[in-house]
Write an enzyme that holds these catalytic residues in place. Structure first.
Site, PDB file in Angstrom:
ATOM      1  N   ASP A 299       0.817  -1.224   0.000  1.00  0.00           N
ATOM      2  CA  ASP A 299       0.000   0.000   0.000  1.00  0.00           C
ATOM      3  C   ASP A 299       0.850   1.274   0.000  1.00  0.00           C
ATOM      4  OD1 ASP A 299      -2.015  -1.806   0.304  1.00  0.00           O
ATOM      5  OD2 ASP A 299      -2.898  -0.880   2.093  1.00  0.00           O
ATOM      6  N   ASP A 300       0.177   2.351  -0.356  1.00  0.00           N
ATOM      7  CA  ASP A 300       0.649   3.735  -0.184  1.00  0.00           C
ATOM      8  C   ASP A 300       1.707   4.185  -1.190  1.00  0.00           C
ATOM      9  OD1 ASP A 300      -1.035   3.544   1.953  1.00  0.00           O
ATOM     10  OD2 ASP A 300       0.493   3.832   3.511  1.00  0.00           O
ATOM     11  N   HIS A 349      -5.919   3.091  -3.941  1.00  0.00           N
ATOM     12  CA  HIS A 349      -5.861   3.322  -2.486  1.00  0.00           C
ATOM     13  C   HIS A 349      -6.211   4.784  -2.197  1.00  0.00           C
ATOM     14  CE1 HIS A 349      -4.856   2.053   1.543  1.00  0.00           C
ATOM     15  NE2 HIS A 349      -3.743   2.746   1.639  1.00  0.00           N
ATOM     16  N   HIS A 353      -5.578   9.533   0.702  1.00  0.00           N
ATOM     17  CA  HIS A 353      -5.566   8.598   1.823  1.00  0.00           C
ATOM     18  C   HIS A 353      -6.471   9.011   2.990  1.00  0.00           C
ATOM     19  CE1 HIS A 353      -3.761   5.647   4.658  1.00  0.00           C
ATOM     20  NE2 HIS A 353      -3.353   5.033   3.575  1.00  0.00           N
ATOM     21  N   HIS A 440       3.756  -2.222   3.121  1.00  0.00           N
ATOM     22  CA  HIS A 440       3.812  -0.858   2.575  1.00  0.00           C
ATOM     23  C   HIS A 440       5.141  -0.649   1.881  1.00  0.00           C
ATOM     24  CE1 HIS A 440       0.758  -0.836   5.712  1.00  0.00           C
ATOM     25  NE2 HIS A 440       0.186   0.156   5.057  1.00  0.00           N
TER      26      HIS A 440
HETATM   27 NI    NI Z   1      -2.633   3.108   3.387  1.00  0.00          NI
END
Ligand code: NI
Length: 488
Positions: A299-300, A349, A353, A440
């Site tokens: 993620d991210d 995503h 955020h 991540h």
């Molecule tokens: Ni995230």
């Protein structure tokens, strides 16, 4: 509809009750006292199979109809599917006439016969015409009068979805192959589609990438126009053509374009209207379906280190899913392209955020669409999945996303520990077949962990797959707006 059915059933039960009493009374006199049912059985054999039923056949069908072990529809269908009748190869008009004589003991009126013949000539299957006749008021009343259960064939189908899936296949033949369907081929496709044995995407792929179709869509623009016509049932607009031509010029393959159409909202909606499974188009990787599978997800990102993970995946011919944020995706277009190229999956995503459960609907939509724009620019299609930030979602979020929501079953807490060892250990301890692992790729410690984990998990006999691959190989259809934590 339900009420109507219920009252039908109730009525039938009452009539059956009256009849059973009478039956007990007259039993001594006659073995088969329901003359209507007996003559129905007799008539079907005589009209359709050109012979009398033997005693066994007459007993069997009479009994199973009167005792309601079989419906009239079961019986009629069985007779019409008999090899003998099929071997007669009756033409459409004869077939319709046979139905009238068998079901209603009369000739069809000219306009009645014409009505069904037109449909048959247009390629509607005989199965459907039988269904249609069984469901007429005339035959329904007949069944009620002689207190047998009418039933239906193709119970699972609405008339509409049957016609729609039919039209879809006809369109595939007409547009992609430039010819009319052959009867057998069309029926076969249609059955598989309505039974969900093949998906809309699989059917489209077979036609669009057939030699016959490839030969006639040599120019990119022709290929794109054909995708619009076949998959979206409309003409391409100029903007659409420009966008897709640009995507091809930027190095995307036609398969990637096709994947873009499959994943589009319009095709998703069309398949759901048709009552068929949309399916997914996965750009081919060799996967051994007998091995246990894990979906690593990151993620991210994308971030500086993401490319290192991709290189490791490529080296071992494995894949993962990257839930990117729009605010990073716009700076890492090449990384996104690399993901696509090696068969990784790209999820959404959001852009900023946020916790989507605190957002207005307009914000939710904006967060998703702005991120999709950067994904689309890089790879020619939108994200196939979404992971809500913090794993937070509610009904409003579910209603406003057009792709599945993917959560996780193994939380490495890599963002908190920032420890390579701890991240590696977390995965090796907790991940098993069907797990979705949360990491991540914005942390160097996680990139290092991934580079240890990928060879190690392969060594342990796992296939590292994308979330959609995991679902595909586990036989799970991911629903838009559905939430998934692991896939087993
Ligand atoms: Ni995230």
């Amino acid at each position: 509809m339900f009420k109507k059915l219920l009252s039908l059933v109730l009525m039938a039960v009452i009539i059956a009750g009256i009849f059973t009493n009478t039956a007990n009374f007259v039993c001594a006199k006659s073995f088969r006292n329901n003359v209507e049912v007996e003559s129905l059985v007799d008539r079907l054999y005589n009209v359709i199979l050109d012979r009398e039923p033997d005693e066994y056949e007459l007993d069997y069908w009479y009994d199973s109809l009167v005792k309601r072990r079989n419906t009239a529809a079961d019986f009629i269908f069985a007779i019409f599917e008999d090899d003998y009748y099929i071997s007669l190869k009756k033409d459409n008009a004869c077939f319709v006439n046979d139905l009238y004589r068998a079901l209603f003991d009369r000739e069809g009126a000219a306009d009645e016969v014409a009505y069904f013949k037109v449909r048959l000539d247009a390629g509607i299957s005989r199965e459907y015409i039988i269904k249609d006749m069984i469901e007429t008021v005339e035959f329904t009343n007949f069944c009620m009068d002689c207190s047998i259960e009418r039933g239906s064939i193709l119970e699972q189908l609405s008339v509409e979805s049957y016609y729609n899936s039919h039209n879809y296949i006809v369109r595939l033949y007409n547009v992609a192959l430039d010819r009319n369907p052959d009867y057998e081929g069309m029926l076969d496709w249609q059955k598989k589609l309505v039974n969900k044995d093949v998906t809309g995407a699989e059917a489209a792929y077979e036609f669009i990438f057939s030699d016959e179709c490839v030969a006639k869509t040599v120019a990119d623009e022709d290929f794109i126009k054909m995708l619009y016509k076949v998959m979206l049932d409309r003409e391409a607009d100029d903007d659409g053509i420009d966008t897709w031509v640009a995507a091809l010029n930027a190095g995307n393959t036609r398969e990637q374009l096709f994947a873009g159409f499959v994943n589009s909202q319009e095709f998703t909606d069309l398949c759901s209207d048709y009552g068929i499974a949309r399916g997914n188009y996965l750009i081919g990787r060799e996967i051994d379906p007998s091995k246990p599978m894990i979906a690593l997800t990151f993620d991210d990102g994308p971030a500086e280190g993401t490319m290192r993970i991709l290189e490791m995946l490529e080296q071992y011919n494995q894949a993962a899913t990257f839930f990117v944020v729009g605010s990073n995706a716009k700076y890492y277009q090449d990384t996104l392209k690399k993901m696509e190229e090696i068969g990784c999956e790209i999820g959404n995503h959001t852009y900023n955020h946020p916790n989507l459960t605190n957002c207005a609907v307009a914000t939710i939509l904006e967060e998703i669409s702005s991120t999709n724009e950067y994904i689309f620019n890089a790879v020619g299609h939108n994200a196939t999945l979404i992971r809500p930030p913090y794993g937070a979602y509610n009904d409003i979020v579910k209603e406003n996303v057009s792709v599945p929501l993917i959560l996780w079953s193994v939380d490495t807490r890599d963002w908190a520990t920032k420890s390579t060892t701890s991240t590696v250990n977390s995965v090796l301890t907790d991940a098993k077949d069907g797990s979705i692992v949360l990491m991540h790729d914005i942390h160097e410690s996680t990139v290092d962990a991934a580079c240890i984990l990928i060879p190690e998990l392969v060594d342990q006999g796992y296939e590292l797959v994308t979330v959609s691959e995991l679902a595909f190989y586990k036989g799970i259809e991911l629903e838009p707006g559905g939430a998934y934590y692991s896939i087993k």
